[in-house]
Scaffold this motif. Structure first.
Motif, PDB file in Angstrom:
ATOM      1  N   SER A 125     -46.883  61.594  31.397  1.00  0.00           N
ATOM      2  CA  SER A 125     -47.785  62.516  32.088  1.00  0.00           C
ATOM      3  C   SER A 125     -47.345  62.718  33.539  1.00  0.00           C
ATOM      4  O   SER A 125     -47.396  63.834  34.069  1.00  0.00           O
ATOM      5  CB  SER A 125     -49.223  61.984  32.043  1.00  0.00           C
ATOM      6  OG  SER A 125     -49.689  61.901  30.716  1.00  0.00           O
ATOM      7  N   TYR A 126     -46.933  61.643  34.166  1.00  0.00           N
ATOM      8  CA  TYR A 126     -46.438  61.713  35.541  1.00  0.00           C
ATOM      9  C   TYR A 126     -45.215  62.614  35.634  1.00  0.00           C
ATOM     10  O   TYR A 126     -45.130  63.487  36.513  1.00  0.00           O
ATOM     11  CB  TYR A 126     -46.101  60.295  36.016  1.00  0.00           C
ATOM     12  CG  TYR A 126     -45.402  60.214  37.343  1.00  0.00           C
ATOM     13  CD1 TYR A 126     -46.113  60.275  38.535  1.00  0.00           C
ATOM     14  CD2 TYR A 126     -44.020  60.053  37.404  1.00  0.00           C
ATOM     15  CE1 TYR A 126     -45.472  60.188  39.761  1.00  0.00           C
ATOM     16  CE2 TYR A 126     -43.360  59.961  38.616  1.00  0.00           C
ATOM     17  CZ  TYR A 126     -44.096  60.030  39.801  1.00  0.00           C
ATOM     18  OH  TYR A 126     -43.433  59.955  41.003  1.00  0.00           O
TER      19      TYR A 126
ATOM     20  N   MET B  32     -57.320  71.920  35.084  1.00  0.00           N
ATOM     21  CA  MET B  32     -57.200  70.810  34.144  1.00  0.00           C
ATOM     22  C   MET B  32     -58.456  70.734  33.284  1.00  0.00           C
ATOM     23  O   MET B  32     -59.568  70.663  33.810  1.00  0.00           O
ATOM     24  CB  MET B  32     -56.990  69.485  34.892  1.00  0.00           C
ATOM     25  CG  MET B  32     -55.814  69.502  35.851  1.00  0.00           C
ATOM     26  SD  MET B  32     -55.571  67.929  36.720  1.00  0.00           S
ATOM     27  CE  MET B  32     -54.987  66.890  35.380  1.00  0.00           C
ATOM     28  N   VAL B  33     -58.273  70.754  31.969  1.00  0.00           N
ATOM     29  CA  VAL B  33     -59.400  70.708  31.038  1.00  0.00           C
ATOM     30  C   VAL B  33     -59.248  69.489  30.135  1.00  0.00           C
ATOM     31  O   VAL B  33     -58.253  69.355  29.423  1.00  0.00           O
ATOM     32  CB  VAL B  33     -59.480  71.981  30.176  1.00  0.00           C
ATOM     33  CG1 VAL B  33     -60.674  71.908  29.221  1.00  0.00           C
ATOM     34  CG2 VAL B  33     -59.579  73.223  31.055  1.00  0.00           C
ATOM     35  N   GLY B  34     -60.245  68.594  30.179  1.00  0.00           N
ATOM     36  CA  GLY B  34     -60.226  67.393  29.358  1.00  0.00           C
ATOM     37  C   GLY B  34     -61.429  67.309  28.450  1.00  0.00           C
ATOM     38  O   GLY B  34     -62.362  68.116  28.539  1.00  0.00           O
TER      39      GLY B  34
ATOM     40  N   LEU C 237     -54.384  59.704  32.237  1.00  0.00           N
ATOM     41  CA  LEU C 237     -53.341  60.708  32.035  1.00  0.00           C
ATOM     42  C   LEU C 237     -53.458  61.823  33.068  1.00  0.00           C
ATOM     43  O   LEU C 237     -52.453  62.299  33.601  1.00  0.00           O
ATOM     44  CB  LEU C 237     -53.417  61.279  30.624  1.00  0.00           C
ATOM     45  CG  LEU C 237     -53.422  60.249  29.482  1.00  0.00           C
ATOM     46  CD1 LEU C 237     -53.317  60.964  28.141  1.00  0.00           C
ATOM     47  CD2 LEU C 237     -52.288  59.248  29.651  1.00  0.00           C
ATOM     48  N   MET C 238     -54.678  62.235  33.344  1.00  0.00           N
ATOM     49  CA  MET C 238     -54.895  63.268  34.364  1.00  0.00           C
ATOM     50  C   MET C 238     -54.459  62.775  35.735  1.00  0.00           C
ATOM     51  O   MET C 238     -53.797  63.502  36.490  1.00  0.00           O
ATOM     52  CB  MET C 238     -56.368  63.678  34.386  1.00  0.00           C
ATOM     53  CG  MET C 238     -56.800  64.568  33.236  1.00  0.00           C
ATOM     54  SD  MET C 238     -58.495  65.154  33.506  1.00  0.00           S
ATOM     55  CE  MET C 238     -58.541  66.579  32.402  1.00  0.00           C
ATOM     56  N   ASN C 239     -54.814  61.549  36.070  1.00  0.00           N
ATOM     57  CA  ASN C 239     -54.442  61.009  37.380  1.00  0.00           C
ATOM     58  C   ASN C 239     -52.929  60.862  37.518  1.00  0.00           C
ATOM     59  O   ASN C 239     -52.364  61.113  38.592  1.00  0.00           O
ATOM     60  CB  ASN C 239     -55.126  59.657  37.603  1.00  0.00           C
ATOM     61  CG  ASN C 239     -56.601  59.805  37.943  1.00  0.00           C
ATOM     62  OD1 ASN C 239     -56.986  60.725  38.665  1.00  0.00           O
ATOM     63  ND2 ASN C 239     -57.428  58.915  37.430  1.00  0.00           N
TER      64      ASN C 239
ATOM     65  N   PRO D 286     -60.900  61.653  37.717  1.00  0.00           N
ATOM     66  CA  PRO D 286     -60.195  62.472  38.727  1.00  0.00           C
ATOM     67  C   PRO D 286     -61.141  63.468  39.373  1.00  0.00           C
ATOM     68  O   PRO D 286     -62.071  63.975  38.726  1.00  0.00           O
ATOM     69  CB  PRO D 286     -59.115  63.172  37.900  1.00  0.00           C
ATOM     70  CG  PRO D 286     -59.655  63.220  36.521  1.00  0.00           C
ATOM     71  CD  PRO D 286     -60.468  61.957  36.341  1.00  0.00           C
ATOM     72  N   LYS D 287     -60.921  63.717  40.615  1.00  0.00           N
ATOM     73  CA  LYS D 287     -61.770  64.649  41.362  1.00  0.00           C
ATOM     74  C   LYS D 287     -61.004  65.908  41.743  1.00  0.00           C
ATOM     75  O   LYS D 287     -59.822  65.865  42.036  1.00  0.00           O
ATOM     76  CB  LYS D 287     -62.290  63.960  42.639  1.00  0.00           C
ATOM     77  CG  LYS D 287     -63.050  62.666  42.389  1.00  0.00           C
ATOM     78  CD  LYS D 287     -64.298  62.897  41.551  1.00  0.00           C
ATOM     79  CE  LYS D 287     -65.073  61.589  41.347  1.00  0.00           C
ATOM     80  NZ  LYS D 287     -66.266  61.777  40.479  1.00  0.00           N
TER      81      LYS D 287
END
Length: 344
Positions: A152-153, A170-172, A182-184, A342-343
């Motif tokens: 992911s990175y 980003m849609v989770g 994974l998002m982070n 994540p923000k």
């Protein structure tokens, strides 16, 4: 997948359950007159219980690995899909009673019930997707998860370089550790290429609702995003329709979206499953955290081939990706595992 604090009931819209005769192998062994030797050579009986269709990204990787082991002759493999949380324990027990020696699944919404089943069947190995750690009091229950933060990175490094507006959507599914990490990691990769990138982050409250994910992605594009992180099915469809780029998650959809999916982080469940199969066959399966077999250094994840985007990503960016990938594999660089939400 959801944990027990965010348990979500899945309606059994269409459940395919395939059960094979439990006594067939034993009967054949008795006829042969040498049960121990024959059973040692027989394929391991493996069953899986899924709360979603096998086409869903996360589950599809488990299903793919199990079919590969089946094709090799290592296992017999049956499964149930679209199993509701209310029905999950019953299906687990059915498979255990039918003589399956390894049971796979994802028990994020039924954690306590699943571990109770494992206690009742100490001679059966349970390898289950879970947010929680192994418990030595249940030695036949091992959790796993898709720790693909490494890939992911790397996909984020590419995304940061390919976004022209430095604005990514980003849609989770749910803001839980399995998704958050994974998002982070993706965000950290993006900032390697474009530190000032802005992010829109949304969760749809479902593991399989492509129309909702698509509409959420449309809103992010309308809000200025020119690249989307597709943690859920449906997002890449929105990107295709609006002609913006997308980065995939868990599976490779580049061939389906050749003009828009620029990169994907792939999960390979084979190392996790193969380790469990070997341990069960050797009689050494025990409570352990199988999440480590999803790490890149263990072959559990990778960056997908760029396909039609080969040569379109700047060479210096791909050089950085190659450098980071090498460092991840040799242990000189570690991608942070950040399970916090994540923000934007």
């Amino acid at each position: 997948m959801p944990n027990n604090k965010n348990a979500t009931e899945f309606a059994g819209v269409s459940r395919r359950t395939v059960l094979k005769a439990a006594g067939a192998g034993a009967a054949f062994a008795a006829i042969a007159g040498s049960p121990a030797r024959l059973l040692a050579a027989e394929p391991l009986k493996v069953a899986a219980v899924y709360t979603v269709p096998v086409e869903q990204q996360w589950v599809s990787r488990i299903h793919k690995a199990a079919n590969a082991a089946k094709d090799r002759g290592d296992i017999e493999y049956v499964y149930s899909e679209n199993t509701s949380n209310n029905d999950y324990e019953r299906v687990m027990r059915e498979y255990a009673e039918a003589g399956h020696k390894l049971i796979l699944g994802e028990v994020f919404g039924v954690e306590d019930a699943a571990r109770a089943v494992a206690k009742d069947y100490p001679d059966v190995a349970f390898l289950m997707g879970s947010s929680f750690k192994p418990d030595e009091a249940i030695p036949n229950f091992s959790p796993f998860d898709n720790y693909i933060q490494d890939a992911s990175y790397l996909s984020g490094i590419i995304a940061g370089a390919m976004s022209k507006s430095n604005h990514i959507g980003m849609v989770g599914g749910y803001p839980i550790p399995e998704v958050n990490r994974l998002m982070n990691a993706f965000i950290a990769g993006v900032k390697e290429s474009a530190p000032d990138t802005k992010f829109q982050i949304a969760f749809i409250g479902s593991w399989f609702d492509p129309p909702k994910a698509k509409e959420t992605a449309f809103a992010q594009i309308d809000g200025g995003a020119d690249l989307l992180y597709a943690e859920r099915f449906g997002v890449s469809d929105a990107a295709k329709e609006r002609k913006v780029l997308a980065v995939g998650n868990v599976i490779d959809t580049q061939s389906e979206y050749p003009e828009t999916v620029v990169a994907s982080a792939l999960w390979h469940f084979e190392p996790t499953l193969d380790k469990a199969i070997a341990e069960v066959k050797a009689g050494t399966f025990k409570a352990a955290d199988y999440g480590v077999y999803s790490f890149m250094k263990n072959g559990g994840c990778s960056l997908a081939p760029l396909g039609t985007f080969e040569g379109k990503v700047p060479a210096e960016v791909m050089a950085k990706v190659a450098e980071k990938e090498k460092a991840i594999k040799d242990g000189s660089f570690t991608v942070e595992i950040d399970d916090s939400e994540p923000k934007a």
